[in-house]
Write a protein that holds these residues in place. Sequence first.
Motif, PDB file in Angstrom:
ATOM      1  N   TYR A 161       0.832  -1.210   0.000  1.00  0.00           N
ATOM      2  CA  TYR A 161       0.000   0.000   0.000  1.00  0.00           C
ATOM      3  C   TYR A 161       0.864   1.256   0.000  1.00  0.00           C
ATOM      4  O   TYR A 161       0.667   2.161  -0.801  1.00  0.00           O
ATOM      5  CB  TYR A 161      -0.932   0.018   1.216  1.00  0.00           C
ATOM      6  N   ASP A 187       5.001   5.022  -5.390  1.00  0.00           N
ATOM      7  CA  ASP A 187       5.118   4.843  -6.838  1.00  0.00           C
ATOM      8  C   ASP A 187       4.275   5.858  -7.585  1.00  0.00           C
ATOM      9  O   ASP A 187       4.617   6.297  -8.675  1.00  0.00           O
ATOM     10  CB  ASP A 187       4.678   3.415  -7.190  1.00  0.00           C
ATOM     11  N   LEU A 188       3.151   6.248  -6.979  1.00  0.00           N
ATOM     12  CA  LEU A 188       2.253   7.207  -7.636  1.00  0.00           C
ATOM     13  C   LEU A 188       2.671   8.651  -7.376  1.00  0.00           C
ATOM     14  O   LEU A 188       1.934   9.575  -7.690  1.00  0.00           O
ATOM     15  CB  LEU A 188       0.816   6.984  -7.154  1.00  0.00           C
ATOM     16  N   ARG A 193      -1.367   9.926   3.933  1.00  0.00           N
ATOM     17  CA  ARG A 193      -2.570   9.688   3.125  1.00  0.00           C
ATOM     18  C   ARG A 193      -2.944   8.217   3.005  1.00  0.00           C
ATOM     19  O   ARG A 193      -4.074   7.905   2.636  1.00  0.00           O
ATOM     20  CB  ARG A 193      -2.383  10.290   1.729  1.00  0.00           C
ATOM     21  N   ASN A 249       5.383   3.876 -13.487  1.00  0.00           N
ATOM     22  CA  ASN A 249       4.350   3.449 -12.544  1.00  0.00           C
ATOM     23  C   ASN A 249       4.236   1.945 -12.549  1.00  0.00           C
ATOM     24  O   ASN A 249       4.625   1.283 -13.507  1.00  0.00           O
ATOM     25  CB  ASN A 249       3.000   4.101 -12.861  1.00  0.00           C
ATOM     26  N   MET A 250       3.715   1.436 -11.447  1.00  0.00           N
ATOM     27  CA  MET A 250       3.720  -0.002 -11.262  1.00  0.00           C
ATOM     28  C   MET A 250       2.341  -0.488 -10.868  1.00  0.00           C
ATOM     29  O   MET A 250       1.644   0.165 -10.102  1.00  0.00           O
ATOM     30  CB  MET A 250       4.720  -0.327 -10.139  1.00  0.00           C
ATOM     31  N   LEU A 286      -4.878  -1.571  -3.971  1.00  0.00           N
ATOM     32  CA  LEU A 286      -5.840  -0.456  -4.006  1.00  0.00           C
ATOM     33  C   LEU A 286      -6.052   0.007  -2.571  1.00  0.00           C
ATOM     34  O   LEU A 286      -6.195  -0.815  -1.675  1.00  0.00           O
ATOM     35  CB  LEU A 286      -7.165  -0.923  -4.612  1.00  0.00           C
ATOM     36  N   PHE A 345      -5.320   9.549  -7.006  1.00  0.00           N
ATOM     37  CA  PHE A 345      -4.261   9.711  -6.001  1.00  0.00           C
ATOM     38  C   PHE A 345      -2.972  10.304  -6.589  1.00  0.00           C
ATOM     39  O   PHE A 345      -2.449  11.305  -6.105  1.00  0.00           O
ATOM     40  CB  PHE A 345      -3.963   8.355  -5.359  1.00  0.00           C
ATOM     41  N   GLY A 346      -2.494   9.678  -7.663  1.00  0.00           N
ATOM     42  CA  GLY A 346      -1.233  10.105  -8.257  1.00  0.00           C
ATOM     43  C   GLY A 346      -1.311  11.502  -8.851  1.00  0.00           C
ATOM     44  O   GLY A 346      -0.356  12.274  -8.780  1.00  0.00           O
ATOM     45  N   ARG A 366      -5.277   3.218 -12.390  1.00  0.00           N
ATOM     46  CA  ARG A 366      -4.500   4.046 -11.472  1.00  0.00           C
ATOM     47  C   ARG A 366      -3.044   4.148 -11.923  1.00  0.00           C
ATOM     48  O   ARG A 366      -2.391   5.175 -11.742  1.00  0.00           O
ATOM     49  CB  ARG A 366      -4.566   3.440 -10.059  1.00  0.00           C
ATOM     50  N   ALA A 367      -2.543   3.053 -12.523  1.00  0.00           N
ATOM     51  CA  ALA A 367      -1.146   3.049 -12.940  1.00  0.00           C
ATOM     52  C   ALA A 367      -0.914   3.803 -14.253  1.00  0.00           C
ATOM     53  O   ALA A 367       0.169   4.334 -14.469  1.00  0.00           O
ATOM     54  CB  ALA A 367      -0.639   1.616 -13.060  1.00  0.00           C
ATOM     55  N   LYS A 410      -1.249   8.515 -14.835  1.00  0.00           N
ATOM     56  CA  LYS A 410      -0.176   9.512 -14.785  1.00  0.00           C
ATOM     57  C   LYS A 410       0.647   9.531 -16.074  1.00  0.00           C
ATOM     58  O   LYS A 410       1.618  10.260 -16.169  1.00  0.00           O
ATOM     59  CB  LYS A 410       0.750   9.245 -13.595  1.00  0.00           C
TER      60      LYS A 410
END
Lengths: 258, 354
Positions: free
Chosen positions: A159, A165-166, A176, B78-79, B86, B98-99, B146-147, B150
Motif C-alpha cells: 500500500y 510509486d504514484l 494519506r 508506474n507499477m 488499491l 491519487f497520483g 491508477r497506474a 499519470k
Amino acid sequence: MRMSRFNIVSLVFGIAFLYLPILLVVIYSFNASKLVTVWGGFSGQWYRALLSNKPLLDAAWVSFRIALVSATGAAILGTLAALALRRYRRFRGRGLFAFMLYAPLVLPEIMTGLSLLLLFVALGWDRGFWTVTLAHMAFTIAFVALVVDARLADLDPSYEEAARDLGATPLSAFMRVTLPMIAPAIIAGFLLAFTLSLDDLVIASFTSGPGATTLPMRLYGQMRLGVTPEINAASTVMIVSVTLIVIIVSWLSKRRPA
Amino acid sequence: MPLVSIEHVSKSFGTVRAVDDVSLTIGEGEFFALLGPSGCGKTTLMRMIAGFGAPDQGRILLQGRDLAGVPPHNRPVNMMFQSYALFPHLNVFDNVAFGLREEGVAKADIFARVEEALRLVQMQGFARRKPDALSGGQKQRVALARAVVKRPKLLLLDEPLAALDRRLREETQEELKRLQQTLGIAFLVVTHDQDEAMMMADRIAVMEKGCVLQIGAPATLYEEPKSRAVAKFIGDANVFDPEIRARIDDRALVHIGVANFEVTAPPGAFALGLRPEKIRVLEQERADPDLITLDATIDHILYRGDVTDLRVITNGLPLRVSMLNATRHKALRLSRGDAIRIAFDPADVMVLSV
C-alpha cells in the motif's frame, strides 16, 4: 457442542466471582440507607450528593485532563515507536529498544511510581498535574505500541509502496495511506491509555502533588474515613464509563480496515 | 536510444544473489516480459526499476539518465502491484486520482483524466465504489487505470493476471495488449507463465537464478533457443545428448538412437532439441527421403482434443510427439503398444548449449 453441567457451573461461579462485587457496588449506590451494607430502599440521592461534592468533582476533572493529555502523548509516541520497530528491522540497539519499550507492561507499578518520584525530586520539579501526566504517558506508551504494532504487522507494505510509486513523498504516503489504515488501532490505543490513566492510583500517588489529586486518589482518601454510598455512586460512574470505552476499543480492534 | 537500459545490474540479499549481472534494454513503446520461475530475480529487477531497492552493482538508465539515487516518487514509471494494493479507505475515483493529486494537477483536469482512465478500462460506472465492493477482475482494472493515469514512460506490471481465473486471464491478456498499443507506452511485465509472456510480449527475457538466459521475440525463443534450459522452459522439447561421430569445421555428424544426421554446431559439447510437434506420425510406409524415419512403440496417449500428445519409445529412447488431430477420429485409431513410424526433418533439430 453442548456444555456439560460441570462447564455451566464453573462458568457461573467464574462470572459471579468476577462481577458479583462490582454488581454489589452498583446496587448499593442506589441504596436509600446511609449504611453501606443494609438495603433501605431505592434512591438516587447519592448521585445527587456526588454532584454537589466539590472536591470529588474537582478530582474527576483533574483525572480527565491528565488522561486526555497523557493518552494523546502516548498515542503519538507509541505509534512512532511501533513504526520504528516495524519499519527498521535491523538497527543498532533494536532489541534493547523493543525490550525497554515493552518493559512497563510487566514492571510493578510501585517501581515505576517510585523511580519517577526519585527522578522528579532529583530534577527539582514541583510535583503536580504535569508530573502525573508525564508518568502516565511513560507507562501507557507500551500499550499503544502493542496495539498499533499488531495492526502494522498485517498491513501489506504494497500500500505504501503504491503510494510512493504514484508520486507521494514518504511523509505524504504515510499521511494519506498508512495513517488512515492504522487509525482504528491508534484510536484503540489512545482509549486504552485513557482508561489506564483514569484508573491509576499507585503511580499517581507517587508523582502527584498538592492541587493535582486524581479521582482514584480522592476516592481512596475518602474511603479511609469509611465507605459511604457516595463512593459507590462515584465508582459506578467510573465503571460505566470505563466499560463503554473498553467496548469501543474492542469494536475498533475487530473492525476491518475500511 | 532505448527507453530503459539495464547495465550489468547485480543485487544480493544476504548471501543470495537475487539478480546476477543482468543487462538488457527496453525500447520505446515495447511490450517486454521478464519470464522465469519464482525466485529467479525478475521481481527484484522490476522493483529496482521502480526505485524499491538499489542495485549493488551496475546502472539503470531511463532515456539515458541514471536513476541511481532517484526516489520512487520522482521516477516517471508506474507499477501495478500483484496484490493491486488499491487503497481500501478510498473509493475507485480517489484511488485513480491519487497520483494526479500528488502531482498537483488542477481539479478540473483530475476529473477529466480519471474519467478517461476509467473509460479506458471500462469501469466508468464504478467511481464511487470502495475496492472491497469490487470483484477480482474489476480490482485489476482499477489498479491498471491508477497506474496509467499519470501517463508514465514505462508501466511495470507484477504478475498482472496471476489473481484471475483462467477464462478472465485470456480475455485480459488480449485487452492488455490492446491497451498497450492504444497508449503507446512501454510495458514491462513480470510473469512465471510462459503462455502469458508469449502471447503478449514483443520480446521476452528468460531468467533463471538471477541471470538472463536469453532475450528474444517469442518465436525466436521457441524456434531458436540457445540453451537446454530455455528450450525446456519455453514450450515442450525432447532434448538429447548426442554422440558426435565426426566433425568437419562447424558441421558435425551426430548419432541419437538409431539415427545419424548432420547439424551445424559450434565447437565443444552441445545438446540437441526437437519440439514434439515437429515429429510427424507417418500414415503410409513411404516418406519424403529428406526426412529421418524411425520405428516407435506407443507408450502412452494423452488426448487433448485439438492435439494428441504421444509418449513413444524408439530403440530405448523415449520421445514426446505431438500430433495435430487434423481429421476426425484420427486419434481413435491409435492405442497403447501400437507400432508406428515417425519422422522428423534434421533441419528442425535445434542445437543447444548444454
